[in-house]
Design an enzyme around this catalytic site. Structure first.
Site, PDB file in Angstrom:
ATOM      1  N   ASP A  53     -32.113 -34.855 -10.416  1.00 36.92           N
ATOM      2  CA  ASP A  53     -31.899 -35.306 -11.729  1.00 36.92           C
ATOM      3  C   ASP A  53     -32.127 -36.729 -11.743  1.00 36.92           C
ATOM      4  O   ASP A  53     -32.770 -37.187 -13.054  1.00 36.92           O
ATOM      5  CB  ASP A  53     -30.193 -35.132 -12.003  1.00 36.92           C
ATOM      6  CG  ASP A  53     -30.045 -33.617 -12.007  1.00 36.92           C
ATOM      7  OD1 ASP A  53     -30.789 -32.924 -12.770  1.00 36.92           O
ATOM      8  OD2 ASP A  53     -29.375 -33.179 -11.066  1.00 36.92           O
ATOM      9  N   GLU A  73     -34.258 -37.072 -22.619  1.00 34.48           N
ATOM     10  CA  GLU A  73     -34.947 -35.781 -22.689  1.00 34.48           C
ATOM     11  C   GLU A  73     -34.220 -35.203 -23.679  1.00 34.48           C
ATOM     12  O   GLU A  73     -32.980 -35.249 -24.071  1.00 34.48           O
ATOM     13  CB  GLU A  73     -34.808 -34.998 -21.372  1.00 34.48           C
ATOM     14  CG  GLU A  73     -35.918 -33.954 -21.128  1.00 34.48           C
ATOM     15  CD  GLU A  73     -36.081 -33.206 -20.224  1.00 34.48           C
ATOM     16  OE1 GLU A  73     -36.932 -33.648 -18.998  1.00 34.48           O
ATOM     17  OE2 GLU A  73     -35.264 -32.174 -19.816  1.00 34.48           O
ATOM     18  N   ASP A  81     -31.514 -38.063 -18.033  1.00 34.05           N
ATOM     19  CA  ASP A  81     -31.651 -36.576 -17.914  1.00 34.05           C
ATOM     20  C   ASP A  81     -30.293 -36.010 -18.162  1.00 34.05           C
ATOM     21  O   ASP A  81     -29.343 -35.877 -16.949  1.00 34.05           O
ATOM     22  CB  ASP A  81     -32.390 -36.366 -16.747  1.00 34.05           C
ATOM     23  CG  ASP A  81     -32.594 -34.663 -16.472  1.00 34.05           C
ATOM     24  OD1 ASP A  81     -32.836 -34.078 -17.455  1.00 34.05           O
ATOM     25  OD2 ASP A  81     -32.346 -34.170 -15.516  1.00 34.05           O
TER      26      ASP A  81
END
Length: 156
Positions: free
Chosen positions: A137, A65, A5
């Site tokens: 996160d 992502e 991420d």
């Protein structure tokens, strides 16, 4: 399998083992960078921190992502720079990196692309029982890894 991420302020990472339909938590963490640190040093810190994670856990592949466009163009540019450092660390280690939209990750993990962070974290507790997650996160990174495990081999 390494899930990522990317973020300039704090990049999350999560490592899982995938054997058939079985997913096992290996490790997770966060790579924060101080906001007062010059940009070049922040990016170098992300790249070297992730390189150390890759060296320690030796994942076979990675997933991140996809970038999304913020209302603030400066935030989007900073995110893109952080993603560049993260992807460069993966590339230097010879890892293939699959990329997934946030809505697709949420749908794969929770069942709906409109899930919020609380729902994602609750589902991670079910999918990875006993895992101590380092923060939001890291949770997002684990969700990316799980989504990639479910989506691997499917057409995008």
């Amino acid at each position: 399998m390494l899930g990522l991420d990317p973020s300039l302020s704090c990049t999350g990472w999560g490592v899982i083992r995938v054997e058939g339909s079985r997913i096992t938590h290996i490790a997770n963490g966060q790579l924060p960078t101080p906001p007062k640190m010059p940009m070049a040093q922040r990016l170098a810190k992300l790249q070297s921190g992730l390189a150390a994670v890759i060296a320690e856990h030796a994942p076979a592949r990675a997933a991140a992502e996809e970038i999304f466009v913020n209302k603030n163009p400066q935030s989007t540019l900073k995110l893109a720079q952080a993603r560049g450092a993260v992807l460069a660390a993966c590339g230097a280690a010879g890892l293939t990196v699959n990329e997934h939209a946030a809505r697709l990750v949420k749908k794969a993990v929770v069942g709906t692309g409109a899930a919020d962070k609380t729902q994602v974290q609750a589902m991670l507790a079910v999918l990875l029982p006993g895992a101590k997650i380092a923060g939001a996160d890291a949770a997002d990174a684990l969700a990316v890894a799980i989504a990639d495990a479910h989506l691997a081999g499917r057409p995008r």
